[in-house]
Design a protein around this motif. Structure first.
Motif, PDB file in Angstrom:
ATOM      1  N   LYS A  34       0.835  -1.432   0.031  1.00  0.00           N
ATOM      2  CA  LYS A  34       0.029  -0.191   0.034  1.00  0.00           C
ATOM      3  C   LYS A  34       0.973   1.253   0.005  1.00  0.00           C
ATOM      4  CE  LYS A  34      -3.701  -2.339   2.446  1.00  0.00           C
ATOM      5  NZ  LYS A  34      -4.574  -2.195   3.773  1.00  0.00           N
ATOM      6  N   PRO A  35       0.200   2.380  -0.720  1.00  0.00           N
ATOM      7  CA  PRO A  35       1.121   3.468  -0.759  1.00  0.00           C
ATOM      8  C   PRO A  35       1.007   4.153   0.521  1.00  0.00           C
ATOM      9  CG  PRO A  35      -0.798   3.869  -2.053  1.00  0.00           C
ATOM     10  CD  PRO A  35      -0.844   2.424  -1.612  1.00  0.00           C
ATOM     11  N   ASN A  36       1.840   5.140   0.809  1.00  0.00           N
ATOM     12  CA  ASN A  36       1.666   6.243   1.884  1.00  0.00           C
ATOM     13  C   ASN A  36       0.981   7.069   1.249  1.00  0.00           C
ATOM     14  OD1 ASN A  36       3.479   4.594   3.608  1.00  0.00           O
ATOM     15  ND2 ASN A  36       5.295   5.604   2.951  1.00  0.00           N
ATOM     16  N   SER A  37       0.418   8.250   2.452  1.00  0.00           N
ATOM     17  CA  SER A  37      -0.457   9.026   1.964  1.00  0.00           C
ATOM     18  C   SER A  37       0.702  10.260   1.081  1.00  0.00           C
ATOM     19  CB  SER A  37      -0.799  10.188   3.118  1.00  0.00           C
ATOM     20  OG  SER A  37      -1.727   9.136   3.821  1.00  0.00           O
ATOM     21  N   ASP A  38       0.106  10.773  -0.127  1.00  0.00           N
ATOM     22  CA  ASP A  38       0.748  11.698  -0.899  1.00  0.00           C
ATOM     23  C   ASP A  38       1.908  10.918  -1.635  1.00  0.00           C
ATOM     24  OD1 ASP A  38      -0.862  13.820  -0.028  1.00  0.00           O
ATOM     25  OD2 ASP A  38       0.431  14.276   1.530  1.00  0.00           O
ATOM     26  N   GLU A  39       1.793   9.788  -2.010  1.00  0.00           N
ATOM     27  CA  GLU A  39       2.889   9.009  -2.667  1.00  0.00           C
ATOM     28  C   GLU A  39       2.110   8.270  -3.690  1.00  0.00           C
ATOM     29  OE1 GLU A  39       5.919   5.365  -1.839  1.00  0.00           O
ATOM     30  OE2 GLU A  39       4.037   5.264  -0.671  1.00  0.00           O
ATOM     31  N   ILE A  40       2.802   7.988  -4.823  1.00  0.00           N
ATOM     32  CA  ILE A  40       2.382   7.070  -5.864  1.00  0.00           C
ATOM     33  C   ILE A  40       3.514   5.904  -5.809  1.00  0.00           C
ATOM     34  CG2 ILE A  40       1.991   6.970  -8.285  1.00  0.00           C
ATOM     35  CD1 ILE A  40       0.363   8.872  -6.985  1.00  0.00           C
ATOM     36  N   LEU A  41       2.786   4.683  -5.474  1.00  0.00           N
ATOM     37  CA  LEU A  41       3.768   3.359  -5.482  1.00  0.00           C
ATOM     38  C   LEU A  41       3.580   2.565  -6.559  1.00  0.00           C
ATOM     39  CD1 LEU A  41       5.433   1.433  -3.348  1.00  0.00           C
ATOM     40  CD2 LEU A  41       3.043   0.379  -2.960  1.00  0.00           C
ATOM     41  N   HIS A  42       4.819   2.578  -7.175  1.00  0.00           N
ATOM     42  CA  HIS A  42       5.011   1.522  -8.421  1.00  0.00           C
ATOM     43  C   HIS A  42       4.932   0.081  -7.645  1.00  0.00           C
ATOM     44  CE1 HIS A  42       7.172   0.734 -12.540  1.00  0.00           C
ATOM     45  NE2 HIS A  42       6.065  -0.061 -12.234  1.00  0.00           N
TER      46      HIS A  42
END
Length: 126
Positions: A34-42
């Motif tokens: 899962k991504p953190n807040s304000d992050e785009i995770l590839h």
């Protein structure tokens, strides 16, 4: 070559998973789901070389995840087909990871719109 065609690269935090021999492609995954807040995770990438020619890229699949303002995780799937190492066509999907599950098909223009709104500007084909 990937950058010149606006194809996602393998990010430094990704690890090779489910490795096959060099002719059947590989899958890379992020160590986080899962991504953190304000992050785009590839989240993951799959690279499939051409079956006809060695060392020529053919198809790639990528998944990016982000958390929207309501805490819902969205996943952008990009399916890339590369022809002769110079031409790229893409299709995609947006998938919501909460109920009700929503799945929206995307064309080239839609993908550019989503990656622009997610500030993944290096993926915009223009």
């Amino acid at each position: 070559m990937r950058k010149s065609l606006n194809v996602p690269i393998i990010d430094e935090y990704m690890k090779a998973e489910s490795r096959h021999d060099e002719f059947f492609g590989n899958r890379w995954e992020s160590w986080r789901e899962k991504p953190n807040s304000d992050e785009i995770l590839h989240a993951w990438k799959v690279v499939t070389p051409s079956e006809n020619e060695k060392y020529i890229l053919d198809k790639e699949m990528d998944a990016y995840r982000m958390k929207n303002e309501n805490g819902i995780i969205l996943q952008l799937n990009i399916f890339s087909e590369i022809y002769n190492d110079s031409i790229l066509t893409r299709t995609g999907r947006i998938v919501y990871h909460t109920e009700p599950r929503t799945n929206i098909k995307l064309n080239e223009k839609d993908i550019d719109s989503v990656v622009k709104s997610w500030n993944l500007n290096y993926l915009i084909k223009k």
